[in-house]
Design an enzyme around this catalytic site. Structure first.
Site, PDB file in Angstrom:
ATOM      1  N   LYS A   1       0.818  -1.221   0.000  1.00 40.62           N
ATOM      2  CA  LYS A   1       0.000   0.000   0.000  1.00 40.62           C
ATOM      3  C   LYS A   1       0.849   1.268   0.000  1.00 40.62           C
ATOM      4  O   LYS A   1       0.428   2.284  -0.530  1.00 40.62           O
ATOM      5  CB  LYS A   1      -0.984   0.004   1.181  1.00 40.62           C
ATOM      6  CG  LYS A   1      -2.121  -0.969   0.985  1.00 40.62           C
ATOM      7  CD  LYS A   1      -3.410  -0.460   1.607  1.00 40.62           C
ATOM      8  CE  LYS A   1      -4.554  -1.441   1.311  1.00 40.62           C
ATOM      9  NZ  LYS A   1      -5.756  -1.193   2.109  1.00 40.62           N
TER      10      LYS A   1
ATOM     11  N   LYS B   1      -5.629 -10.252  -7.504  1.00 37.28           N
ATOM     12  CA  LYS B   1      -6.860 -10.450  -6.747  1.00 37.28           C
ATOM     13  C   LYS B   1      -7.966  -9.520  -7.271  1.00 37.28           C
ATOM     14  O   LYS B   1      -7.688  -8.392  -7.655  1.00 37.28           O
ATOM     15  CB  LYS B   1      -6.557 -10.132  -5.273  1.00 37.28           C
ATOM     16  CG  LYS B   1      -7.711 -10.364  -4.324  1.00 37.28           C
ATOM     17  CD  LYS B   1      -7.288 -10.082  -2.874  1.00 37.28           C
ATOM     18  CE  LYS B   1      -8.513  -9.813  -2.021  1.00 37.28           C
ATOM     19  NZ  LYS B   1      -8.203  -9.552  -0.620  1.00 37.28           N
TER      20      LYS B   1
ATOM     21  N   LYS C   1     -12.074  -4.030  -5.671  1.00 32.55           N
ATOM     22  CA  LYS C   1     -12.976  -2.937  -6.014  1.00 32.55           C
ATOM     23  C   LYS C   1     -12.219  -1.661  -6.338  1.00 32.55           C
ATOM     24  O   LYS C   1     -12.780  -0.731  -6.901  1.00 32.55           O
ATOM     25  CB  LYS C   1     -13.969  -2.700  -4.885  1.00 32.55           C
ATOM     26  CG  LYS C   1     -13.318  -2.414  -3.551  1.00 32.55           C
ATOM     27  CD  LYS C   1     -14.225  -2.743  -2.381  1.00 32.55           C
ATOM     28  CE  LYS C   1     -13.425  -2.739  -1.090  1.00 32.55           C
ATOM     29  NZ  LYS C   1     -13.972  -3.585  -0.043  1.00 32.55           N
TER      30      LYS C   1
END
Ligand code: TRP
Length: 348
Positions: free
Chosen positions: A128, A210, A213
């Protein structure tokens, strides 16, 4: 609709020594088919055997910048979707993380029992901070500590999570063991529960990633709120592999993913699917997967729409949930206060 008291089944569970399950997803966007097949869908059956606590993790969401109005909307939508997927507020404790202040309070304390080095090794933090290089904030770094607080406040035994969150449950164990080592048995040591087949639903556009969204490509994911025609279109466009047979293989991430989704949606085994589609091409198979997913998601979408029209009901659920959760969480926090040497909070 009446909100049932969650207190009774929870107290009953205590007496029956049922194991405690805690999990949650972040409302940092709309939920995907991956969230359903890999997480929430699996929680539904756990309600029979465990005392379940499911939370909407809005405190975690702001480690990445969110639009406030969207975050509010999505928080309510995720709660509605938990219920629409089959989480029953009469059986499980449902609440919104930010409504129970003990989460943030315990997280602070646990911060002081967590090492800089161990947080630096978290793969999600490393990923991240690359993805959001302009906002590598301290919350992103201490995210696993808040998650440890979520889990430890409720004496959780089992934490159903995807493979990507396993490391966070492990650090929660390490923190709990360290704390218990100093102060005695305060926390229950939780175990990750990695759910089987549906555990990892991959992107339809790049099946080596993966399904997420936050993917900029909207064809990469299926949302729980997608209309049937959108779902079918996304599956029609799903990336497959070279070759033409519907058969799993190491070099066939696209077909593997579609088979996996089809199995999770229909309850078939991969062998049955391969058998069923002998002699058929990718086109036929993609349509079949799309149709299976449409059927699985139809009731979820319809129920979600109904629930979102009934805001009073949702508010009752989360209000009652916050109250029940706070009662449990405050008890743990009180004990922690005592152990570390804080004066007990004055009670009114
Ligand atoms: N980090 C989890 C995720 O992104 C969400 C989460 C926050 C969670 N706190 C938790 C999951 C506690 C299980 C238990 O998926």
């Amino acid at each position: 609709m009446e909100v049932q008291q969650t207190a009774a089944p929870i107290r009953g569970a205590e007496e029956a020594k049922q194991k405690i399950v805690f999990s949650g997803v972040q409302p940092s966007g709309k939920l995907t088919l991956g969230n359903y097949l890999g997480a929430i869908g699996n929680w539904v059956g756990m309600q029979q055997d465990y005392r379940c606590i499911f939370s909407v993790m809005n405190l975690h969401s702001i480690t990445v910048r969110q639009d406030p109005a969207a975050l509010r909307r999505q928080t309510l939508e995720v709660l509605a979707q938990y219920i629409a997927c089959g989480i029953d507020p009469a059986k499980s404790l449902l609440f919104i993380q930010g409504h129970v202040s003990a989460h943030a309070e315990l997280a602070w304390i646990l911060n002081c029992y967590t090492m800089f080095g161990e947080l630096s090794r978290m793969t999600q933090f490393k990923d991240k901070s690359k993805q959001h290089a302009d906002n590598v904030n301290a919350g992103l770094f201490t995210y696993p500590v808040l998650m440890a607080a979520d889990i430890l406040l409720y004496h959780t035994d089992l934490v159903p999570v995807g493979q990507d969150q396993k490391q966070h449950v492990e650090i929660a164990r390490d923190i709990a063991e360290r704390f218990n080592g100093v102060y005695g048995d305060v926390f229950t040591i939780p175990e990750p529960m990695i759910v089987r087949s549906g555990a990892k639903i991959m992107s339809l556009a790049d099946p080596t990633k993966k399904m997420s969204k936050s993917d900029p490509n909207q064809n990469a994911y299926v949302l729980l709120t997608d209309k049937p025609e959108d779902i079918l279109r996304k599956f029609k466009r799903a990336v497959t592999d070279s070759g033409s047979e519907i058969r799993r293989g190491e070099d066939k991430p696209g077909v593997n993913n579609l088979i996996n989704i089809y199995c999770a949606a229909t309850g078939s085994t991969p062998e049955q699917v391969e058998q069923q589609f002998v002699g058929k091409g990718y086109g036929d198979f993609k349509m079949a997967v799309g149709e299976a997913v449409v059927e699985v998601l139809r009731p979820v979408r319809e129920k979600t729409e109904d629930l979102l029209k009934n805001k009073d009901y949702l508010e009752q659920v989360y209000t009652e949930g916050a109250f029940q959760a706070a009662r449990l969480a405050d008890r743990t926090l009180e004990k922690v206060y005592k152990k570390v040497g804080f004066l007990a909070k004055p009670k009114r």
